[in-house]
Design an enzyme around this catalytic site. Sequence first.
Site, PDB file in Angstrom:
ATOM      1  N   THR A  18       4.034   1.396  -0.865  1.00 14.24           N
ATOM      2  CA  THR A  18       4.777   1.363  -2.121  1.00 14.24           C
ATOM      3  C   THR A  18       3.943   1.973  -3.250  1.00 14.24           C
ATOM      4  O   THR A  18       4.450   2.754  -4.068  1.00 14.24           O
ATOM      5  CB  THR A  18       5.141  -0.099  -2.449  1.00 14.24           C
ATOM      6  OG1 THR A  18       5.883  -0.629  -1.357  1.00 14.24           O
ATOM      7  CG2 THR A  18       5.968  -0.197  -3.716  1.00 14.24           C
ATOM      8  N   ALA A  21      -3.686   1.980  14.118  1.00 10.96           N
ATOM      9  CA  ALA A  21      -4.838   1.840  13.230  1.00 10.96           C
ATOM     10  C   ALA A  21      -5.952   1.021  13.884  1.00 10.96           C
ATOM     11  O   ALA A  21      -6.985   0.796  13.266  1.00 10.96           O
ATOM     12  CB  ALA A  21      -4.419   1.202  11.914  1.00 10.96           C
ATOM     13  N   TRP A  69       7.226  -0.699  -8.307  1.00  5.81           N
ATOM     14  CA  TRP A  69       8.233  -1.382  -7.485  1.00  5.81           C
ATOM     15  C   TRP A  69       9.479  -1.677  -8.318  1.00  5.81           C
ATOM     16  O   TRP A  69      10.593  -1.454  -7.873  1.00  5.81           O
ATOM     17  CB  TRP A  69       7.639  -2.691  -6.926  1.00  5.81           C
ATOM     18  CG  TRP A  69       8.581  -3.447  -6.028  1.00  5.81           C
ATOM     19  CD1 TRP A  69       8.757  -3.255  -4.690  1.00  5.81           C
ATOM     20  CD2 TRP A  69       9.477  -4.494  -6.406  1.00  5.81           C
ATOM     21  NE1 TRP A  69       9.714  -4.120  -4.210  1.00  5.81           N
ATOM     22  CE2 TRP A  69      10.170  -4.889  -5.240  1.00  5.81           C
ATOM     23  CE3 TRP A  69       9.769  -5.147  -7.620  1.00  5.81           C
ATOM     24  CZ2 TRP A  69      11.136  -5.911  -5.234  1.00  5.81           C
ATOM     25  CZ3 TRP A  69      10.726  -6.153  -7.618  1.00  5.81           C
ATOM     26  CH2 TRP A  69      11.398  -6.532  -6.441  1.00  5.81           C
ATOM     27  N   PHE A  82      -3.982  -0.497   7.536  1.00  8.02           N
ATOM     28  CA  PHE A  82      -4.668  -1.777   7.333  1.00  8.02           C
ATOM     29  C   PHE A  82      -5.464  -1.808   6.017  1.00  8.02           C
ATOM     30  O   PHE A  82      -5.144  -1.087   5.081  1.00  8.02           O
ATOM     31  CB  PHE A  82      -5.580  -2.109   8.517  1.00  8.02           C
ATOM     32  CG  PHE A  82      -4.863  -2.306   9.832  1.00  8.02           C
ATOM     33  CD1 PHE A  82      -3.556  -2.771   9.892  1.00  8.02           C
ATOM     34  CD2 PHE A  82      -5.503  -2.034  11.033  1.00  8.02           C
ATOM     35  CE1 PHE A  82      -2.907  -2.969  11.118  1.00  8.02           C
ATOM     36  CE2 PHE A  82      -4.862  -2.227  12.253  1.00  8.02           C
ATOM     37  CZ  PHE A  82      -3.583  -2.691  12.291  1.00  8.02           C
ATOM     38  N   LYS A 117       0.830  -1.197   0.000  1.00  4.79           N
ATOM     39  CA  LYS A 117       0.000   0.000   0.000  1.00  4.79           C
ATOM     40  C   LYS A 117       0.874   1.260   0.000  1.00  4.79           C
ATOM     41  O   LYS A 117       0.638   2.182  -0.797  1.00  4.79           O
ATOM     42  CB  LYS A 117      -0.907  -0.019   1.239  1.00  4.79           C
ATOM     43  CG  LYS A 117      -2.041   0.951   1.212  1.00  4.79           C
ATOM     44  CD  LYS A 117      -2.954   0.680   2.421  1.00  4.79           C
ATOM     45  CE  LYS A 117      -2.099   0.584   3.676  1.00  4.79           C
ATOM     46  NZ  LYS A 117      -2.805   0.145   4.855  1.00  4.79           N
TER      47      LYS A 117
END
Lengths: 558, 558
Positions: free
Chosen positions: B75, B275, B411, B303, B73
């Site tokens: 990334t 979270a 990535w 999350f 997330k």
Amino acid sequence: MSYKSDIEIAREAQKKPIQEIGLKIGIGHEDLLPYGHDKAKVSQSFINSVQGNDDGKLILVTAINPTPAGEGKTTTTVGLGDGLNKIGKNAMICIREASLGPNFGMKGGAAGGGYAQVVPMEEMNLHFTGDFHAITSAHSLLSAMIDNHIYWGNECDIDTRRVAWRRVVDMNDRALRVITASLGGVSNGFPREAGFDITVASEVMAILCLANDLKDLEKRLGDIIVAYRRDKTPVYCRDIKAEGAMTVLLKDAMQPNLVQTLENNPAFVHGGPFANIAHGCNSVIATKTALKISDYVVTEAGFGADLGAEKFMNIKCRKAGIAPSAVVLVATVRAMKMNGGVAKADLGAENVEAVNAGCANLGRHIENIKSFGVPVVVAINHFVTDTDAEVAAVKAYAETHGVEAVLSRHWELGSEGSADLARKVVEIVDAGQANFAPIYPDEMSLFDKIDTIAKRIYRADEVLADNKIRNQLKEWEDAGYGNLPVCMAKTQYSFSTDPSLRGAPVGHSVPVREVRLSAGAGFIVAVCGEIMTMPGLPRKPASESIRLNDDGQIEGLF
Amino acid sequence: MSYKSDIEIAREAQKKPIQEIGLKIGIGHEDLLPYGHDKAKVSQSFINSVQGNDDGKLILVTAINPTPAGEGKTTTTVGLGDGLNKIGKNAMICIREASLGPNFGMKGGAAGGGYAQVVPMEEMNLHFTGDFHAITSAHSLLSAMIDNHIYWGNECDIDTRRVAWRRVVDMNDRALRVITASLGGVSNGFPREAGFDITVASEVMAILCLANDLKDLEKRLGDIIVAYRRDKTPVYCRDIKAEGAMTVLLKDAMQPNLVQTLENNPAFVHGGPFANIAHGCNSVIATKTALKISDYVVTEAGFGADLGAEKFMNIKCRKAGIAPSAVVLVATVRAMKMNGGVAKADLGAENVEAVNAGCANLGRHIENIKSFGVPVVVAINHFVTDTDAEVAAVKAYAETHGVEAVLSRHWELGSEGSADLARKVVEIVDAGQANFAPIYPDEMSLFDKIDTIAKRIYRADEVLADNKIRNQLKEWEDAGYGNLPVCMAKTQYSFSTDPSLRGAPVGHSVPVREVRLSAGAGFIVAVCGEIMTMPGLPRKPASESIRLNDDGQIEGLF
């Protein structure tokens, strides 16, 4: 006539960008790691790069035994540094960082006072560059790893009743002095007694201030004794494998902090170990780096000369391989009067007789410092209420001890007021009279080291220590710790262990209540009185009044 | 083919001086407070100066329920930010800071991964700019002041059995979960049970992240309920007079931190609340400031979307008066396969059937996000093992829900790999389809708010809560807290409260075990499962291997 407060003066400071201050002492942009516009850390690579330089001259500022009248040791350190620059010398100062927690009890301390201050004052009393937070983190990591080690099987056989490593927090929190930890069931560990000290009392703080470099830091951290087994053999930090990660947490904190005086002269403010259970001096790395880049380095030691200067000489200088060229002994007319028996309320009235009577305290400190082979000059830190006759009395007394006392008006006038002191200090330093040596050799037995300090510095008749303490010292000698220096933990208010005995008491005894081994820092602590390692907050703590006003300025901190 | 590790890539980063990054978004030298050469804080005066600007568009990155396969997330957040800049947009990202303590348990987390990272990675995992230390200090000050208040006479009549304010430390230290404090005699206070949480669980953290400015911060700190009296009436932080000094301690921490991506694009990294017992988003002040100086702001929530996006919408956006223009829902082929029943060891093999089965999880998140009135795009965060058929299956599934799924290869390729995603996001944002609204109004009863989230987001049949909990909620409503949103504390691994139920479970119940009032942060926490607020260290903590190597590089942290 009314005077501005320290904070008013500090807020009016014409600060220069910290990069300019760095350039003054040869630190280029890349090697200066800024924290805002007025604070910076000096890079490790810069420190490495100056190792081949010649050393400048080291000047220690110390003081008579502190009184409620105030002596102004840091103020004089700053004033002298500015004075040296004023008369054209390349000089810098090295002082300690302030602890965060105590600001919320009593009002925060300035770094110096009047027109002899280091700025930014507010940041220096708050988080500054985070060094003490890093020390708290490193200390806390070791704490967590010890209990974690016990939790997962206790391979090192730690006796949970003999965990020597307490926890720390940088806050005055008396509720944490004694606790039981690991309660609440199986998944929280094995219940045991524990407790918290304030961060400045951490052995990690003492280690950071004595370490020569990161390698030395890691080695010393590994040497910390964290607990004992049932057979009383020690368990070290390196047995718990914490020293590597602690070093990583302390990597930035090991770099000296550069700030400036009100007159834009460079100052290293770095480290702040307790002056009782530790040695009370700024970091070795800051002092040694300053010596490599300045011709004159002015530094100070905690409390009065009986504690601060003694530890500076016997611990810091011995360990770091440095030597002072001169000592400035700070005294005030007011403090002399208090030592001569005058109550604080009566300090405003001229009283030459009391000054003369109080000078005995000054005289003994002069003698003590000379016994380390270092020449002394007395700095009379001028208060506006001092009379000429009183000042003359101190000067005359100093002369009877063969030293000069110089009136210094840096508080009121900045370097204009301290130029005379600076000239005198340069004269003494440049004469090269110093022949420094600690007053006891490494090889002396631990008890004899305590005895030597008690008799030669405190002028006690005897040291009282029961067999338990003497045997403990012998055990440590057998274990290879006999070569360590001794760190005395005693009241700062008297040469004796009785804080009410001012002047130059004789015929007293020094009872050693307890001895502790700081194997990482590398000294034995001899506790000669009540030592508080976790202060509490007062009934009306300063924190109740501290706030940001509508202009974003901090109120109530000073 | 072998790939470089995140830390290798991060160490090779061609970072620009942070002043250059600041200039890109209009922050001049005076308004940028550097911390070293690659981190800085943005001055309060700059923040004030941009309040008149128009707001940019806000894009939330969230994800399917996390699986051990990893979703990426952060990334994707970083990759999307770089992609937007790549296609010529003025964009920045806002993410959370990392907690120090957990690095010493498991290996530290990167901020992003591969060629979509924020740097300096090491500092961000260690002390960074000291924000969390400041939070620890502010929290600890209040802790100390509460016990000090009791010690000096307990004017507020605190029932020492009902002190709600626990202590914190930023370290995984299970031994401190449950303690008895104030032991050791009269001078240490009144013995009572207490305990420590990790700093990120502090209500001060949640408050800092929700406060609009320093005034609001101080007000919220004052609103904290620290204890109850015997008659169960609350004692507030302002009754103890701690909020002013706490605000002073948090003054710098309230300023957003500026760093850069590997591609030298600006990133705010600021705040990091839990979270579960908190809302899990970066600070409101960072997000709002970014919106004033960028056309597109990409942020993320903790999350999966059932927890993170729900709280982002219902808590952060509601409180801050902001609204997302689009949501990017991150999924991976691997995670779809795990949701479809494949074990982690078998993820390498192509399995389109499992992908299709697992997509039910994705589908429900899409529907949920749409129910807030915000358009969705699915980002398939590409793994090198993904097959074309598997990717096509996810795309086809997304289409059945009327949304597009875009393959993104940030990535591996940085912004080259995320430009398509960026273009799609811009298209959606610029179409102006969003019509955001929280899914429950302030006026709804507290229980009905819980019930709404459970039924509309988790798709549960019912909420189970005994009378004690229902009465507690009613009491808070009577006390004026009924208008607060609800912060759900539930497992992140499932829509249900059973972490093993992957996919899109139905027919389940949501048992509320406990409710807590965070009056300063401004929400009610509904605890629906085990919530750990103080982690422990594992049997072989990462800290045993962390150290500086001879080149001064950190080993073992990543």
